[in-house]
Motif scaffolding. Structure first.
Motif, PDB file in Angstrom:
ATOM      1  N   MET A  25     -28.885 -24.009 -26.567  1.00  0.00           N
ATOM      2  CA  MET A  25     -29.275 -25.819 -25.208  1.00  0.00           C
ATOM      3  C   MET A  25     -28.526 -25.144 -23.998  1.00  0.00           C
ATOM      4  SD  MET A  25     -27.166 -29.483 -25.590  1.00  0.00           S
ATOM      5  CE  MET A  25     -25.853 -29.267 -25.385  1.00  0.00           C
ATOM      6  N   MET A  26     -27.829 -24.180 -23.940  1.00  0.00           N
ATOM      7  CA  MET A  26     -26.793 -23.795 -23.262  1.00  0.00           C
ATOM      8  C   MET A  26     -28.107 -23.092 -21.619  1.00  0.00           C
ATOM      9  SD  MET A  26     -23.010 -21.939 -23.802  1.00  0.00           S
ATOM     10  CE  MET A  26     -22.555 -21.845 -22.120  1.00  0.00           C
ATOM     11  N   ILE A  27     -29.168 -21.992 -22.893  1.00  0.00           N
ATOM     12  CA  ILE A  27     -29.615 -21.363 -22.268  1.00  0.00           C
ATOM     13  C   ILE A  27     -30.832 -22.109 -21.723  1.00  0.00           C
ATOM     14  CG2 ILE A  27     -31.819 -19.444 -22.421  1.00  0.00           C
ATOM     15  CD1 ILE A  27     -29.751 -18.504 -24.228  1.00  0.00           C
ATOM     16  N   THR A  28     -31.520 -23.358 -22.834  1.00  0.00           N
ATOM     17  CA  THR A  28     -32.275 -24.214 -21.970  1.00  0.00           C
ATOM     18  C   THR A  28     -32.098 -25.086 -20.644  1.00  0.00           C
ATOM     19  OG1 THR A  28     -31.783 -25.702 -24.050  1.00  0.00           O
ATOM     20  CG2 THR A  28     -34.340 -23.688 -24.096  1.00  0.00           C
ATOM     21  N   ARG A  29     -31.026 -25.224 -20.659  1.00  0.00           N
ATOM     22  CA  ARG A  29     -30.717 -26.341 -19.320  1.00  0.00           C
ATOM     23  C   ARG A  29     -30.566 -25.844 -18.221  1.00  0.00           C
ATOM     24  NH1 ARG A  29     -30.720 -30.870 -22.902  1.00  0.00           N
ATOM     25  NH2 ARG A  29     -32.059 -30.269 -24.584  1.00  0.00           N
ATOM     26  N   SER A  30     -30.933 -27.032 -17.101  1.00  0.00           N
ATOM     27  CA  SER A  30     -30.819 -25.918 -15.553  1.00  0.00           C
ATOM     28  C   SER A  30     -29.875 -26.725 -14.690  1.00  0.00           C
ATOM     29  CB  SER A  30     -32.349 -25.649 -14.788  1.00  0.00           C
ATOM     30  OG  SER A  30     -32.356 -27.983 -14.457  1.00  0.00           O
ATOM     31  N   LYS A  31     -29.829 -28.357 -15.451  1.00  0.00           N
ATOM     32  CA  LYS A  31     -27.796 -28.862 -14.862  1.00  0.00           C
ATOM     33  C   LYS A  31     -26.513 -27.934 -15.390  1.00  0.00           C
ATOM     34  CE  LYS A  31     -30.007 -31.955 -12.483  1.00  0.00           C
ATOM     35  NZ  LYS A  31     -30.998 -31.931 -11.779  1.00  0.00           N
ATOM     36  N   ALA A  32     -25.869 -28.477 -15.021  1.00  0.00           N
ATOM     37  CA  ALA A  32     -24.330 -27.987 -14.860  1.00  0.00           C
ATOM     38  C   ALA A  32     -24.007 -29.046 -16.498  1.00  0.00           C
ATOM     39  CB  ALA A  32     -22.935 -27.813 -13.430  1.00  0.00           C
ATOM     40  N   VAL A  33     -24.187 -29.945 -15.987  1.00  0.00           N
ATOM     41  CA  VAL A  33     -23.204 -30.770 -17.382  1.00  0.00           C
ATOM     42  C   VAL A  33     -23.306 -30.479 -18.747  1.00  0.00           C
ATOM     43  CG1 VAL A  33     -22.679 -33.281 -17.709  1.00  0.00           C
ATOM     44  CG2 VAL A  33     -22.481 -32.367 -15.592  1.00  0.00           C
ATOM     45  N   PRO A  34     -25.050 -30.397 -18.425  1.00  0.00           N
ATOM     46  CA  PRO A  34     -25.390 -30.382 -19.863  1.00  0.00           C
ATOM     47  C   PRO A  34     -25.116 -28.762 -20.501  1.00  0.00           C
ATOM     48  CG  PRO A  34     -27.352 -31.469 -18.598  1.00  0.00           C
ATOM     49  CD  PRO A  34     -25.967 -30.929 -18.019  1.00  0.00           C
ATOM     50  N   GLN A  35     -25.101 -28.101 -19.756  1.00  0.00           N
ATOM     51  CA  GLN A  35     -24.176 -26.758 -20.272  1.00  0.00           C
ATOM     52  C   GLN A  35     -23.241 -26.521 -20.577  1.00  0.00           C
ATOM     53  OE1 GLN A  35     -24.848 -23.677 -16.801  1.00  0.00           O
ATOM     54  NE2 GLN A  35     -27.370 -23.320 -18.124  1.00  0.00           N
ATOM     55  N   VAL A  36     -22.432 -27.506 -19.572  1.00  0.00           N
ATOM     56  CA  VAL A  36     -21.280 -27.220 -20.552  1.00  0.00           C
ATOM     57  C   VAL A  36     -20.848 -28.383 -21.516  1.00  0.00           C
ATOM     58  CG1 VAL A  36     -18.433 -28.473 -20.092  1.00  0.00           C
ATOM     59  CG2 VAL A  36     -19.790 -27.446 -18.576  1.00  0.00           C
ATOM     60  N   ILE A  37     -21.286 -29.052 -21.858  1.00  0.00           N
ATOM     61  CA  ILE A  37     -21.663 -29.646 -23.536  1.00  0.00           C
ATOM     62  C   ILE A  37     -22.484 -28.802 -24.627  1.00  0.00           C
ATOM     63  CG2 ILE A  37     -22.732 -31.625 -24.875  1.00  0.00           C
ATOM     64  CD1 ILE A  37     -22.646 -33.279 -22.148  1.00  0.00           C
ATOM     65  N   GLY A  38     -23.272 -28.063 -24.123  1.00  0.00           N
ATOM     66  CA  GLY A  38     -23.598 -26.504 -24.810  1.00  0.00           C
ATOM     67  C   GLY A  38     -21.927 -25.819 -25.517  1.00  0.00           C
ATOM     68  N   PHE A  39     -21.311 -25.320 -24.549  1.00  0.00           N
ATOM     69  CA  PHE A  39     -20.396 -25.124 -24.393  1.00  0.00           C
ATOM     70  C   PHE A  39     -19.908 -25.218 -25.513  1.00  0.00           C
ATOM     71  CE2 PHE A  39     -16.383 -23.814 -23.046  1.00  0.00           C
ATOM     72  CZ  PHE A  39     -15.472 -22.334 -23.298  1.00  0.00           C
ATOM     73  N   LEU A  40     -18.689 -27.034 -25.203  1.00  0.00           N
ATOM     74  CA  LEU A  40     -18.054 -27.706 -25.920  1.00  0.00           C
ATOM     75  C   LEU A  40     -18.373 -27.476 -27.779  1.00  0.00           C
ATOM     76  CD1 LEU A  40     -17.139 -30.680 -23.679  1.00  0.00           C
ATOM     77  CD2 LEU A  40     -16.326 -28.438 -24.542  1.00  0.00           C
ATOM     78  N   ALA A  41     -19.936 -27.929 -27.763  1.00  0.00           N
ATOM     79  CA  ALA A  41     -21.068 -27.693 -29.206  1.00  0.00           C
ATOM     80  C   ALA A  41     -20.652 -26.995 -29.465  1.00  0.00           C
ATOM     81  CB  ALA A  41     -22.275 -29.026 -28.565  1.00  0.00           C
ATOM     82  N   MET A  42     -20.465 -25.201 -28.842  1.00  0.00           N
ATOM     83  CA  MET A  42     -20.806 -24.548 -29.397  1.00  0.00           C
ATOM     84  C   MET A  42     -19.666 -24.305 -30.251  1.00  0.00           C
ATOM     85  SD  MET A  42     -22.254 -21.100 -27.830  1.00  0.00           S
ATOM     86  CE  MET A  42     -20.652 -19.529 -27.267  1.00  0.00           C
ATOM     87  N   GLU A  43     -18.384 -24.385 -30.096  1.00  0.00           N
ATOM     88  CA  GLU A  43     -16.959 -24.494 -29.989  1.00  0.00           C
ATOM     89  C   GLU A  43     -16.976 -25.402 -30.932  1.00  0.00           C
ATOM     90  OE1 GLU A  43     -13.266 -24.765 -30.331  1.00  0.00           O
ATOM     91  OE2 GLU A  43     -13.881 -27.194 -29.994  1.00  0.00           O
ATOM     92  N   ASN A  44     -16.978 -27.024 -31.453  1.00  0.00           N
ATOM     93  CA  ASN A  44     -17.674 -27.305 -32.677  1.00  0.00           C
ATOM     94  C   ASN A  44     -17.533 -26.439 -34.094  1.00  0.00           C
ATOM     95  OD1 ASN A  44     -16.588 -29.482 -31.429  1.00  0.00           O
ATOM     96  ND2 ASN A  44     -18.679 -30.636 -31.360  1.00  0.00           N
ATOM     97  N   GLY A  45     -19.251 -25.793 -33.399  1.00  0.00           N
ATOM     98  CA  GLY A  45     -19.410 -24.775 -34.289  1.00  0.00           C
ATOM     99  C   GLY A  45     -18.913 -24.040 -35.003  1.00  0.00           C
ATOM    100  N   LEU A  46     -17.759 -23.026 -33.837  1.00  0.00           N
ATOM    101  CA  LEU A  46     -17.023 -22.148 -34.145  1.00  0.00           C
ATOM    102  C   LEU A  46     -15.954 -22.605 -35.207  1.00  0.00           C
ATOM    103  CD1 LEU A  46     -16.743 -20.202 -31.555  1.00  0.00           C
ATOM    104  CD2 LEU A  46     -17.763 -19.470 -33.605  1.00  0.00           C
ATOM    105  N   PHE A  47     -15.646 -24.004 -35.083  1.00  0.00           N
ATOM    106  CA  PHE A  47     -14.529 -24.019 -35.538  1.00  0.00           C
ATOM    107  C   PHE A  47     -14.872 -25.221 -36.989  1.00  0.00           C
ATOM    108  CE2 PHE A  47     -11.640 -28.323 -37.175  1.00  0.00           C
ATOM    109  CZ  PHE A  47     -10.486 -28.512 -36.485  1.00  0.00           C
ATOM    110  N   PHE A  48     -15.952 -25.310 -36.945  1.00  0.00           N
ATOM    111  CA  PHE A  48     -17.020 -26.066 -38.575  1.00  0.00           C
ATOM    112  C   PHE A  48     -16.686 -24.050 -39.019  1.00  0.00           C
ATOM    113  CE2 PHE A  48     -19.490 -27.200 -41.393  1.00  0.00           C
ATOM    114  CZ  PHE A  48     -19.912 -28.498 -42.228  1.00  0.00           C
ATOM    115  N   ALA A  49     -16.864 -24.023 -38.437  1.00  0.00           N
ATOM    116  CA  ALA A  49     -17.161 -22.098 -39.897  1.00  0.00           C
ATOM    117  C   ALA A  49     -15.807 -21.799 -39.941  1.00  0.00           C
ATOM    118  CB  ALA A  49     -17.859 -21.411 -38.678  1.00  0.00           C
ATOM    119  N   ALA A  50     -14.860 -21.639 -39.262  1.00  0.00           N
ATOM    120  CA  ALA A  50     -13.823 -21.264 -40.059  1.00  0.00           C
ATOM    121  C   ALA A  50     -13.615 -22.843 -41.096  1.00  0.00           C
ATOM    122  CB  ALA A  50     -12.449 -21.599 -38.848  1.00  0.00           C
ATOM    123  N   THR A  51     -13.424 -24.167 -40.571  1.00  0.00           N
ATOM    124  CA  THR A  51     -12.614 -24.244 -41.867  1.00  0.00           C
ATOM    125  C   THR A  51     -13.732 -24.327 -43.327  1.00  0.00           C
ATOM    126  OG1 THR A  51     -14.335 -26.211 -40.856  1.00  0.00           O
ATOM    127  CG2 THR A  51     -11.948 -26.552 -40.591  1.00  0.00           C
TER     128      THR A  51
END
Lengths: 221, 676
Positions: free
Chosen positions: A145-171
């Motif tokens: 999602m970060m790669i395919t979006r050209s606006k800054a806000v969705p990129q940041v949301i993508g970044f945060l979502a990536m952190e969600n995935g990592l957190f889920f992987a950890a648990t």
């Protein structure tokens, strides 16, 4: 699947919801809905952490769940809402690749992640091991999602979502990280969000737009 | 001799180097105070140079001294060592820099380029780092000193950094210096061996003890030849030399050419004769061939230059070539175990190092004086300066004679020794080499003759004839400090020329430490006057007798002309061959003088000529002589490098999505590899 314990079934359900939400975020064009999806992902994450905590009697995971709830369900979505109100960017998002193509790539990534997670989840002795593939898929989809979006806000949301995935992987793989690490990451995300928020205003002031394609001019010729 | 048992020559030298550093830093306290820097600091630096020369002279016969400095990285201290070879080159450094520093004190002018204090710092750091290069006894200390030498000299070369061509010259210089430094670093890496000794492996003492097989010894030799050759200006890595020397201020050019090139010779000798013990015969032949090519190239290009400093720079290339020819002979003789001839060739190399340091520094300083007096460095606009600048002209004449290799000055001695060494090559036990090397001797003789031609051009066009420009009548002679510097170097030339037996006796300490034998014992039997390197019956040279003969002939000729010819002198217009109107422009020009050589050696040059047409109102004649190597070797390499960087730059698209994609793809690929 009926012979799985109840907890495991609930966790699998939540994992499936997480993956579905990731795909939904990938397909979503509107920023406002994107933030809501992000919030929903936070709820799912919080719930799954709490279920894992109850299943394994790991009490520190309750604290993790609480932090997730506060940070990802209330605080970050609130900041994001405020941001887009202040920046006035509620309209549709342009994607660099059209949505169906992105979904296809996403599908392949999910297959890849499942394939990848197979030997690792064999090793893990946790009740949640089957969800590791989903967690990795969530990370990859967020990256996509970060790669395919050209606006800054969705990129940041993508970044945060990536952190969600990592957190889920950890648990799911190891019943969560030590508390200190988890607190540190939570703080990092928060600070990162604030800094990026400041950058949004700077970018818009410079280019009258949040389109990061303007940053291409920064290249040296 | 060491004065006290606790305080050795090495301590003295190290203290003197520290004084140089302190002088450089003292220059920073008042960087704009012109008087303080030029009248106090530079003469002080010159005094240190003389002291260094004296201590190094005392250290020549002494046994090697070593020291470990508590500097450097943890577990990697600096090792220093003072042996005869280091002492000889320190003597050269001290002697030449003394003259150059005192000259620089008089040469400095207000408001030229870098602030004087800053230049003073760079200059003395340069001197100190050269001294450390000569003292270093491990690869680490050597490379640190070597690199600081390259950097300080780069800043000195680009003193007038406001001119774009000087920046370009500095860039080429720095580039080639660093390419060469990589070669040297790799060479030390090879010499260190397999690294089983760990940290201690980087000392020269360890490298000296290693015994390499032929392949690795040859690899180390090749890398050393490349690295030190780049610094010395060996073909085809010479291009920086004719750019950097004219760009630098004259005292700096003198240091670069007179002293810094010798540090490269020192390093090459150190690696080939000290760290590697058993040269293979083809090393010598390779060095000899490259040296010959460099010599001929240098002298042929020097002949057609019309900028006086470029001319001297090409002449430096020629002399470096001669030095490498000598080293090649040394290695060949040593490979075949012919000790006496090894010593002869090595002595000629060391002798020529001293000579070149003296006369080339002198000539570069002379160009500095001419430049300040006339603001002109193109030969075509000078002329007749002997009337305006008698001091400079007569001292230049000494340098020119030395450089042309004419007796009784010093250039002759070393070139003669080199040719003597060549004359013994038929004894070599190798069929082809002993037939081919005499041909090389002929080429060396040709180069020596052409060098004479070049020097006649240099002196004749600048100092003789009539001034080609109006403004030359304003030219003034050098100041007192400049004269002192010039006289110092000129007297070195004379001393080295007149007392060769004494000098060779001193050089014996070096050759004995490197090859185990010396020339001196055989020569002392013949007394102080006669120089006979191998056998008095075969060839001998008596410089003082020669000088006396020349002096007697000159005086006799002068008197005879006064006595018998004077009565018949009549005054008329010079060269008035039926053409009454004459201007100074009708004198032989620099281009005209070298035109025959340009014709003969035309394939060597890349010529661009602009001839005037028949109806030109303002006819112009222009010849641009360029170097084939630049087009054949350097530009293709530059193009390949540019292509490579362009392909790398393709990665940099400037789009965040692309950058994210890079990390994403990397992640996926790595995960895939782990999975596999």
């Amino acid at each position: 699947m009926s012979h799985l314990p109840l907890y495991a079934q609930i966790i699998n359900l939540l994992a499936a919801a997480l993956l579905l939400l990731s795909f939904a975020m990938l397909a979503q064009r509107r920023i406002l809905s994107l933030i809501n999806l992000f919030m929903a992902q936070g709820i799912v994450l919080c719930a799954s952490t709490a279920v894992v905590a109850a299943a394994t009697e790991q009490h520190h995971l309750y604290w993790s769940a609480l932090i997730t709830l506060v940070l990802k369900v209330f605080l970050l979505p609130w900041i994001l809402h405020r941001l887009i109100r202040r920046l006035n960017v509620k309209w549709d998002i342009e994607t660099l690749i059209n949505i169906p193509a992105t979904m296809m790539i996403g599908l392949m990534l999910v297959i890849f992640s499942f394939n990848l997670a197979l030997p690792i989840s064999e090793l893990a002795g946790t009740i949640t091991r089957s969800t590791l593939g989903i967690a990795m898929a969530a990370v990859m989809l967020a990256f996509l999602m970060m790669i395919t979006r050209s606006k800054a806000v969705p990129q940041v949301i993508g970044f945060l979502a990536m952190e969600n995935g990592l957190f889920f992987a950890a648990t799911s793989a190891t019943y969560g990280m030590p508390m200190v690490v988890e607190l540190g990451i939570a703080l990092d995300v928060l600070v990162g969000m604030i800094i990026l928020g400041v950058f949004f205003f700077q970018i818009r002031e410079q280019f009258d737009s949040l389109d990061i394609r303007h940053l291409e001019k920064l290249k040296e010729d | 001799m060491p004065s006290a048992p606790g305080f050795l020559c090495l301590d003295w030298i190290l203290s003197l180097v520290c004084v140089w550093l302190a002088i450089g830093i003292a220059g920073l306290f008042a960087p704009r105070s012109f008087h303080y820097i030029s009248r106090v600091l530079y003469p002080l630096g010159a005094a240190v140079g003389i002291a260094l020369a004296v201590v190094a002279f005392a250290a020549l016969p002494a046994t090697a001294e070593t020291m470990v400095l508590p500097l450097g990285l943890p577990d990697l201290p600096f090792h220093l060592r003072l042996d005869a070879l280091s002492a000889l080159f320190l003597l050269l450094l001290g002697g030449a820099s003394a003259g150059i520093s005192i000259y620089a004190a008089g040469y400095l002018r207000k408001g030229e380029g870098t602030a004087p204090g800053l230049q003073c710092l760079e200059y003395h750091l340069f001197l100190a780092s050269m001294a450390l290069v000569l003292l270093a006894d491990d690869a680490y200390a050597f490379m640190v000193a070597w690199e600081s030498m390259a950097l300080t000299s780069f800043f000195l070369v680009t003193s007038d950094h406001r001119m774009p061509e000087i920046r370009r010259a500095g860039y080429i210089y720095l580039l080639i210096a660093h390419v060469g430094a990589i070669g040297i670093l790799l060479c030390f890496g090879v010499l260190q061996g397999n690294g089983a000794e760990g940290v201690a492996g980087y000392t020269f003492a360890h490298m000296r003890g290693m015994d390499h097989n032929d392949f690795w010894a040859s690899a180390a030799f090749g890398l050393a030849l490349f690295g030190f050759g780049a610094k010395a200006g060996l073909l085809p890595l010479h291009v920086w030399l004719p750019e950097a020397h004219p760009a630098a201020p004259s005292p700096v050019s003198a240091l670069l050419s007179g002293v810094m090139l010798k540090t490269a010779i020192y390093g090459f000798l150190r690696v080939c004769l000290d760290l590697l013990h058993h040269p293979l015969w083809w090393w010598g032949v390779l060095v000899l061939t490259l040296g010959l090519a460099t010599t001929l190239f240098g002298v042929v290009f020097a002949a057609v230059q019309s900028d006086m400093k470029r001319l001297l720079a090409y002449s430096s290339i020629e002399n470096i070539g001669l030095l490498f020819v000598g080293i090649g002979l040394t290695l060949t003789f040593q490979a075949f175990g012919m000790t006496a001839l090894t010593v002869l060739a090595l002595t000629s190399v060391l002798y020529h190092c001293l000579n070149h340091a003296a006369f080339k520094s002198l000539l570069f300083l002379v160009t500095g004086s001419v430049l300040h007096a006339t603001h002109e460095r193109s030969l075509g606009k000078l002329g007749g300066l002997i009337h305006r600048m008698p001091w400079v002209a007569w001292l230049a004449l000494l340098g020119v004679i030395a450089s042309a290799g004419l007796p009784p000055l010093n250039g002759f001695v070393s070139e003669w020794l080199l040719l003597q060494a060549f004359l013994f090559t038929p004894d070599l036990p190798h069929g082809y080499i002993n037939m081919l090397i005499p041909v090389a001797a002929a080429a060396v003789a040709l180069a020596a003759a052409l060098a004479g031609y070049v020097m006649v051009k240099f002196f004749g066009v600048i100092f003789l004839g009539r001034p080609r420009e109006e403004k030359l009548s304003q030219a003034h002679d050098a100041g007192i400090l400049e004269r002192v510097g010039l006289c110092w170097l000129a007297s070195l030339c004379v001393a080295l020329g007149l007392f060769p037996v004494f000098v060779i006796e001193k050089l014996d300490h070096v050759t004995t430490s490197l090859t185990g034998a010396g020339l001196g014992s055989a020569m002392r039997a013949n007394g102080w006057l006669l120089l006979a390197p191998i056998d008095a019956d075969r060839a001998s040279y008596e410089p003082i007798v020669f000088l006396l003969c020349i002096a007697a002939i000159v005086v006799a000729a002068f008197l005879l002309v006064r006595r018998f010819w004077h009565g018949r002198v009549r005054v008329s217009g010079a060269w008035d061959c039926g053409f009454p109107m004459q201007t100074v422009r009708m004198q032989d020009t620099a281009e005209g003088f070298s035109q025959p050589l340009r014709q003969v050696f035309e394939p060597f040059y890349r010529l661009t000529r602009e001839l005037p047409g028949s109806f030109d109102k303002k006819p112009m004649y222009r010849v641009i002589v360029q170097d084939h190597f630049w087009y054949w070797l350097y530009l293709p390499v530059a193009r390949v490098a540019e292509l490579g960087t362009r392909m790398v730059a393709f990665l940099q698209q400037g789009r965040i999505s692309i950058y994210l994609l890079y990390s994403f793809v990397t992640l996926v690929v790595l995960l895939f590899l782990i999975r596999g």
